[in-house]
Design a protein around this motif. Structure first.
Motif, PDB file in Angstrom:
ATOM      1  N   ALA A   1     -26.697 -24.952 -13.064  1.00 18.99           N
ATOM      2  CA  ALA A   1     -27.741 -25.943 -12.767  1.00 18.99           C
ATOM      3  C   ALA A   1     -27.676 -27.151 -13.684  1.00 18.99           C
ATOM      4  CB  ALA A   1     -29.118 -25.288 -12.879  1.00 18.99           C
ATOM      5  N   PHE A   2     -27.000 -27.030 -14.816  1.00 19.61           N
ATOM      6  CA  PHE A   2     -27.038 -28.090 -15.816  1.00 19.61           C
ATOM      7  C   PHE A   2     -25.658 -28.682 -16.095  1.00 19.61           C
ATOM      8  CE2 PHE A   2     -30.849 -25.598 -16.602  1.00 19.61           C
ATOM      9  CZ  PHE A   2     -31.808 -26.588 -16.722  1.00 19.61           C
ATOM     10  N   HIS A   3     -24.732 -28.551 -15.162  1.00 24.34           N
ATOM     11  CA  HIS A   3     -23.397 -29.075 -15.404  1.00 24.34           C
ATOM     12  C   HIS A   3     -22.798 -29.686 -14.142  1.00 24.34           C
ATOM     13  CE1 HIS A   3     -23.736 -26.671 -19.060  1.00 24.34           C
ATOM     14  NE2 HIS A   3     -22.779 -27.420 -19.554  1.00 24.34           N
TER      15      HIS A   3
ATOM     16  N   ARG B   1     -23.840 -31.170 -10.023  1.00 21.23           N
ATOM     17  CA  ARG B   1     -25.293 -31.082  -9.878  1.00 21.23           C
ATOM     18  C   ARG B   1     -25.985 -32.091 -10.790  1.00 21.23           C
ATOM     19  NH1 ARG B   1     -28.803 -27.386  -7.673  1.00 21.23           N
ATOM     20  NH2 ARG B   1     -27.077 -26.015  -7.136  1.00 21.23           N
ATOM     21  N   MET B   2     -25.468 -32.265 -12.022  1.00 22.77           N
ATOM     22  CA  MET B   2     -26.065 -33.239 -12.936  1.00 22.77           C
ATOM     23  C   MET B   2     -25.904 -34.650 -12.389  1.00 22.77           C
ATOM     24  SD  MET B   2     -27.636 -32.219 -15.687  1.00 22.77           S
ATOM     25  CE  MET B   2     -28.435 -31.252 -14.394  1.00 22.77           C
ATOM     26  N   GLN B   3     -24.732 -34.941 -11.854  1.00 19.68           N
ATOM     27  CA  GLN B   3     -24.494 -36.286 -11.347  1.00 19.68           C
ATOM     28  C   GLN B   3     -25.416 -36.616 -10.178  1.00 19.68           C
ATOM     29  OE1 GLN B   3     -22.661 -38.530 -12.951  1.00 19.68           O
ATOM     30  NE2 GLN B   3     -22.450 -36.867 -14.447  1.00 19.68           N
ATOM     31  N   ARG B   4     -25.775 -35.601  -9.382  1.00 13.00           N
ATOM     32  CA  ARG B   4     -26.652 -35.841  -8.242  1.00 13.00           C
ATOM     33  C   ARG B   4     -28.070 -36.183  -8.685  1.00 13.00           C
ATOM     34  NH1 ARG B   4     -24.039 -31.256  -5.642  1.00 13.00           N
ATOM     35  NH2 ARG B   4     -25.951 -30.013  -5.788  1.00 13.00           N
TER      36      ARG B   4
ATOM     37  N   ALA C   1     -34.383 -24.970  -6.962  1.00  6.75           N
ATOM     38  CA  ALA C   1     -33.665 -24.530  -5.766  1.00  6.75           C
ATOM     39  C   ALA C   1     -32.508 -23.606  -6.140  1.00  6.75           C
ATOM     40  CB  ALA C   1     -33.153 -25.748  -4.990  1.00  6.75           C
ATOM     41  N   MET C   2     -31.797 -23.948  -7.193  1.00  3.59           N
ATOM     42  CA  MET C   2     -30.687 -23.113  -7.633  1.00  3.59           C
ATOM     43  C   MET C   2     -31.177 -21.756  -8.125  1.00  3.59           C
ATOM     44  SD  MET C   2     -28.817 -21.783 -10.317  1.00  3.59           S
ATOM     45  CE  MET C   2     -29.533 -22.646 -11.712  1.00  3.59           C
ATOM     46  N   LEU C   3     -32.294 -21.729  -8.854  1.00  4.42           N
ATOM     47  CA  LEU C   3     -32.815 -20.463  -9.372  1.00  4.42           C
ATOM     48  C   LEU C   3     -33.317 -19.576  -8.240  1.00  4.42           C
ATOM     49  CD1 LEU C   3     -34.761 -21.696 -12.543  1.00  4.42           C
ATOM     50  CD2 LEU C   3     -32.454 -20.754 -12.407  1.00  4.42           C
TER      51      LEU C   3
ATOM     52  N   ILE D   1     -27.773 -25.020 -23.070  1.00  5.05           N
ATOM     53  CA  ILE D   1     -27.166 -25.282 -21.769  1.00  5.05           C
ATOM     54  C   ILE D   1     -27.667 -26.600 -21.181  1.00  5.05           C
ATOM     55  CG2 ILE D   1     -26.836 -22.839 -21.270  1.00  5.05           C
ATOM     56  CD1 ILE D   1     -29.182 -23.029 -19.322  1.00  5.05           C
ATOM     57  N   GLY D   2     -28.757 -27.138 -21.733  1.00  9.39           N
ATOM     58  CA  GLY D   2     -29.280 -28.398 -21.231  1.00  9.39           C
ATOM     59  C   GLY D   2     -28.732 -29.624 -21.939  1.00  9.39           C
ATOM     60  N   ALA D   3     -27.668 -29.444 -22.752  1.00  9.01           N
ATOM     61  CA  ALA D   3     -27.118 -30.576 -23.505  1.00  9.01           C
ATOM     62  C   ALA D   3     -26.672 -31.703 -22.581  1.00  9.01           C
ATOM     63  CB  ALA D   3     -25.959 -30.108 -24.388  1.00  9.01           C
TER      64      ALA D   3
END
Length: 447
Positions: free
Chosen positions: A105-107, A110-113, A229-231, A380-382
């Motif tokens: 969810a954090f890479h 998905r981040m770019q979207r 949504a991913m979770l 993981i949220g870096a």
């Protein structure tokens, strides 16, 4: 080998706690000057804590087997806020499994979207900032990072539920402003009373709202780009879905880990830019290009100079372990100090100077730059936080000049983070857009 703990102050634990809370960076720097790169502190209601700042020690801590050091147990003071299923509080196999569920969810893509949503919310917030008068930016940046997480992570749309959760979650996060709120004895003694009672009421309401949100999203179906949504679609190794309680705890964890930390990092960035106008001018010039090297170097330097989490996730010793020649028994907490390693003059000459050039041709070191912790427990949220900082600072550099509106502030503690003592008080000026850049933007708006 040495079986005793490293030396440290002999003051009563109450006085050590006051120093640690009120002067979080200066206090530990003084202790390092006296006792060296590792020393023992005894805080009120806590196990003995050994503060480490030698990069070799940090490497050994980050690489230690997961059954030897337990970061989750070392962070138990956060349990009332984030809940028992939080990734922060898990260890060994449960942590590894939950991390695998959360990591996508954090890479990457998905981040770019999420870039478009972050940019839209940033533009809306920055457009509201006052010009040519003193303004404390920290609170405004808190509002922005809260909004980004509620929209991009929780997947909330504009409306009553978003407004209700924003208010309740803000109240929950303010619970940690007092050091008493994070001490287990006080939590047990004052449960249900005063601010503790209000905290419990807010938390119950947040739980109700989030469980209703999950139910609505399951009924709606469809595809969305937010983290919720991913979770909702994630499955454990045995094929079972994440429970509502697990999802709730991970959403709140994302808020606790990413709201105040990113807001404070951005506040410190503006504090530094107000006193280094040449850095801001270069950022403004680069904003019209695709070259983000200086922007990234500036962000890296802000995170080095002002690590808002000065103590990377504490690790509870579960099995006797030898690190840096010292043998630590169980029930000791080992803390990798970002504040100390980042301000070590042997690693960073003139460590208290703001110099983005340090990172132009040099990547941050794995064990000498740890604003996000390290090893298998690295935040993981870096990527999410760095993306936010890039978007906000680029947009601000295009819009504003920034100057100081008061003397350099002393950092202060807010819950587990460090923030500017004056709320990042600066004065903003309107920057004229370069003609070519303005023409391109105006054309894009008219297409």
């Amino acid at each position: 080998m040495q079986a005793t703990l490293p030396p440290g102050p002999r003051l009563p634990s109450l006085l050590q706690t006051i120093g640690w809370w009120n002067r979080p960076t200066v206090y530990v720097e003084r202790l390092r000057a006296r006792y060296g790169p590792r020393f023992t502190m005894r805080l009120l209601g806590q196990l003995p804590a050994v503060i480490l700042s030698d990069p070799d020690d940090l490497r050994e801590v980050f690489m230690a087997p997961p059954d030897v050091l337990h970061p989750g147990e070392g962070a138990r003071i956060l349990a009332p806020i984030v809940g028992p299923h939080s990734l922060i509080l898990l260890d060994e196999a449960p942590h590894l499994e939950q991390r695998k569920l959360m990591l996508p969810a954090f890479h990457g893509e998905r981040m770019q979207r999420l870039t478009g949503l972050m940019t839209e919310l940033t533009d809306r917030e920055l457009d509201s900032w006052p010009i040519d008068e003193p303004v404390a930016l920290h609170e405004r940046l808190q509002q922005l990072t809260m909004e980004i997480i509620l929209r991009a992570v929780f997947g909330l749309d504009e409306g009553a539920r978003l407004n209700s959760l924003r208010d309740r979650l803000t109240s929950i996060l303010s619970f940690g402003d007092s050091p008493l709120s994070l001490l287990p004895p006080a939590q047990r003694l004052l449960a249900g009373r005063g601010r503790f009672g209000r905290f419990e009421e807010d938390k119950a309401q947040v739980d109700s709202e989030l469980f209703a949100l999950m139910a609505d999203r399951r009924r709606e179906g469809g595809e969305r780009d937010d983290v919720l949504a991913m979770l909702l679609a994630a499955e454990h190794d045995d094929g079972s879905p994440m429970s509502d309680e697990e999802i709730r705890d991970e959403l709140v964890t994302a808020l606790v880990a990413g709201h105040e930390t990113t807001a404070s990092s951005l506040a410190f960035a503006f504090e530094q830019l107000a006193r280094r106008p040449e850095v801001l001018e270069r950022l403004a010039a680069d904003a019209a290009t695709d070259d983000d090297r200086y922007l990234d170097a500036t962000i890296n330097e802000v995170l080095r100079l002002r690590p808002v989490l000065p103590n990377a996730e504490p690790r509870l010793v579960k099995q006797e372990v030898t690190i840096g020649g010292w043998t630590y028994p169980p029930n000791v907490v080992l803390i990798a100090s970002a504040a100390l390693v980042h301000h070590d003059p042997k690693i960073y000459p003139e460590p208290h100077a703001f110099r983005p050039e340090r990172f132009l041709d040099t990547k941050p070191g794995t064990y000498t730059w740890i604003p996000f912790g390290g090893g298998r427990r690295r935040c993981i949220g870096a990527s999410f936080a760095l993306l936010e900082m890039r978007i906000v600072l680029r947009a601000a550099a295009e819009r504003f000049t920034v100057s100081a509106a008061g003397p350099p502030p002393r950092p202060r503690r807010r819950m587990i983070t460090i923030t500017p003592g004056d709320g990042a008080l600066v004065r903003l000026g309107r920057r004229e857009r370069p003609a070519a850049r303005a023409a391109v933007q105006d054309h894009a708006l008219n297409v």
